[in-house]
Write a protein that holds these residues in place. Structure first.
Motif, PDB file in Angstrom:
ATOM      1  N   SER A 143       6.784   3.387   4.069  1.00 56.13           N
ATOM      2  CA  SER A 143       5.502   2.762   4.378  1.00 56.13           C
ATOM      3  C   SER A 143       4.400   3.787   4.195  1.00 56.13           C
ATOM      4  CB  SER A 143       5.501   2.245   5.822  1.00 56.13           C
ATOM      5  OG  SER A 143       4.231   1.741   6.178  1.00 56.13           O
ATOM      6  N   ALA A 144       3.208   3.327   3.869  1.00 54.14           N
ATOM      7  CA  ALA A 144       2.053   4.209   3.783  1.00 54.14           C
ATOM      8  C   ALA A 144       0.830   3.480   4.303  1.00 54.14           C
ATOM      9  CB  ALA A 144       1.825   4.676   2.342  1.00 54.14           C
ATOM     10  N   PHE A 145      -0.078   4.238   4.915  1.00 53.06           N
ATOM     11  CA  PHE A 145      -1.303   3.695   5.477  1.00 53.06           C
ATOM     12  C   PHE A 145      -2.491   3.952   4.561  1.00 53.06           C
ATOM     13  CE2 PHE A 145       0.813   4.876   9.693  1.00 53.06           C
ATOM     14  CZ  PHE A 145       1.289   3.600   9.914  1.00 53.06           C
ATOM     15  N   ALA A 146      -3.451   3.055   4.600  1.00 47.55           N
ATOM     16  CA  ALA A 146      -4.696   3.247   3.862  1.00 47.55           C
ATOM     17  C   ALA A 146      -5.353   4.551   4.291  1.00 47.55           C
ATOM     18  CB  ALA A 146      -5.644   2.076   4.112  1.00 47.55           C
ATOM     19  N   GLY A 147      -5.792   5.325   3.308  1.00 52.97           N
ATOM     20  CA  GLY A 147      -6.506   6.565   3.596  1.00 52.97           C
ATOM     21  C   GLY A 147      -5.675   7.619   4.272  1.00 52.97           C
ATOM     22  N   ASP A 148      -4.343   7.437   4.280  1.00 58.26           N
ATOM     23  CA  ASP A 148      -3.456   8.373   4.964  1.00 58.26           C
ATOM     24  C   ASP A 148      -3.866   8.544   6.425  1.00 58.26           C
ATOM     25  OD1 ASP A 148      -1.148  10.006   4.860  1.00 58.26           O
ATOM     26  OD2 ASP A 148      -2.379  11.815   4.754  1.00 58.26           O
ATOM     27  N   ALA A 149      -4.356   7.445   7.034  1.00 55.69           N
ATOM     28  CA  ALA A 149      -4.836   7.491   8.415  1.00 55.69           C
ATOM     29  C   ALA A 149      -4.317   6.285   9.176  1.00 55.69           C
ATOM     30  CB  ALA A 149      -6.362   7.521   8.454  1.00 55.69           C
ATOM     31  N   PHE A 150      -4.074   6.482  10.478  1.00 57.12           N
ATOM     32  CA  PHE A 150      -3.640   5.391  11.338  1.00 57.12           C
ATOM     33  C   PHE A 150      -4.768   5.019  12.290  1.00 57.12           C
ATOM     34  CE2 PHE A 150      -1.967   3.873  15.387  1.00 57.12           C
ATOM     35  CZ  PHE A 150      -1.196   2.799  14.969  1.00 57.12           C
TER      36      PHE A 150
END
Length: 322
Positions: free
Chosen positions: A115-122
């Motif tokens: 899984s990966a988050f938008a902008g490398d941010a949670f």
């Protein structure tokens, strides 16, 4: 597993995440409007560098190696971690035409599905398109996820790391041994799931196929019927995850809202499609304008907005580093 091994990382294309500090402007709109803007529009970043956070907190992340040997065609991908076959299916005619895209995926190691988050941010309200997130993570294949960032509830475990533990609905959990299960978030905790080997969880739904059968009552289920969201009933674009066997998955994106090309599908019709593909378990993800399938550098379906819509997260398989 040798958790001391750190695979080389592809340089990430960083994008500046603008955290809207203009709440004063929102407040001038009045209490209700200000609350809605803050809750659903303004970005709130809890963890600003997820890659670093996962490297520090995941017992499994350090053992994952990048794919170095792979072959790819217009419709297939094969490596030491995953085999992917892409197909396009069109059924019906005229106003009843339905077009959907299928990715049949066999994993050598369950942790190859990441899984990966938008902008490398949670956080909440942080979005990029599926293709942008995919490109930032060297993905050969990706679909949009559960749009975790639209809500502040649900159990969120990603790549073996706990991000949120607020059980609220029916979830889907992928384990490191290759099994996948539908579960009740309110009857467990993120730590308990992690102890049992959870690798990724999804919190959207509903489950539409269980034990090879269409789940009763799915046409009456509503997901997040709060401000800013819409019913998932009727003919809609869909993103679906199905389980054929351990480490054998099927991902489906059904296009919709385009008469003559694809009308979309009801949840029951979506369940029938998943069963026809061999899925014994199937789960509904964020759909509508978010429904996107990415393969080998391109979005292969036709998102209903006329282009991609931003989302908060993806599921993906990384491509070769060579």
């Amino acid at each position: 597993m040798d958790t001391a091994h750190d695979a080389p990382r592809k340089p990430r294309r960083r994008r500046r995440i603008i955290i809207a500090s203009t709440l004063a402007v929102a407040l001038s709109l009045g209490g209700g409007a200000a609350w809605a803007m803050d809750r659903y529009l303004i970005q709130h970043v809890s963890i600003s560098d997820v890659s670093e956070y996962e490297a520090e907190n995941s017992e499994t992340a350090g053992a994952i190696t990048e794919t170095t040997n792979a072959t790819v065609t217009d419709t297939t991908y094969s490596s030491d971690q995953a085999d992917i076959t892409i197909s396009t299916v069109t059924t019906g005619s005229g106003d009843d035409t339905v077009t959907y895209y299928v990715a049949d995926v066999t994993l050598t190691d369950a942790t190859a599905l990441r899984s990966a988050f938008a902008g490398d941010a949670f956080g909440t309200n942080i979005t990029e398109t599926t293709s942008e997130i995919a490109e930032d993570n060297n993905a050969i294949f990706a679909i949009n996820g559960d749009y975790y960032g639209f809500r502040d509830t649900g159990i969120v475990i990603r790549n073996g790391v706990v991000y949120r533990d607020e059980g609220a609905r029916e979830g889907l959990v992928f384990y490191t041994d290759g099994t996948v299960e539908v579960y009740d978030e309110t009857s467990t905790t993120a730590d308990e799931l992690l102890a049992d080997g959870a690798w990724n969880t999804l919190s959207f739904g509903p489950a539409i196929v269980v034990d090879g059968q269409i789940v009763d009552g799915i046409e009456d289920v509503e997901i997040d019927t709060n401000f800013g969201n819409h019913s998932i009933q009727g003919d809609q674009p869909r993103t679906l995850v199905g389980v054929i066997d351990d480490n054998h998955l099927v991902f489906v994106v059904i296009d919709g809202r385009d008469t003559g090309y694809s009308k979309g599908a009801t949840l029951t019709e979506a369940a029938e499609i998943m069963i026809s593909l061999g899925a014994t378990t199937a789960y509904n993800l964020d759909g509508g304008g978010s429904s996107t399938m990415y393969f080998n550098g391109e979005v292969i379906n036709q998102p209903s907005n006329g282009g991609e819509r931003g989302t908060s997260d993806i599921l993906y398989i990384a491509g070769s580093s060579a």
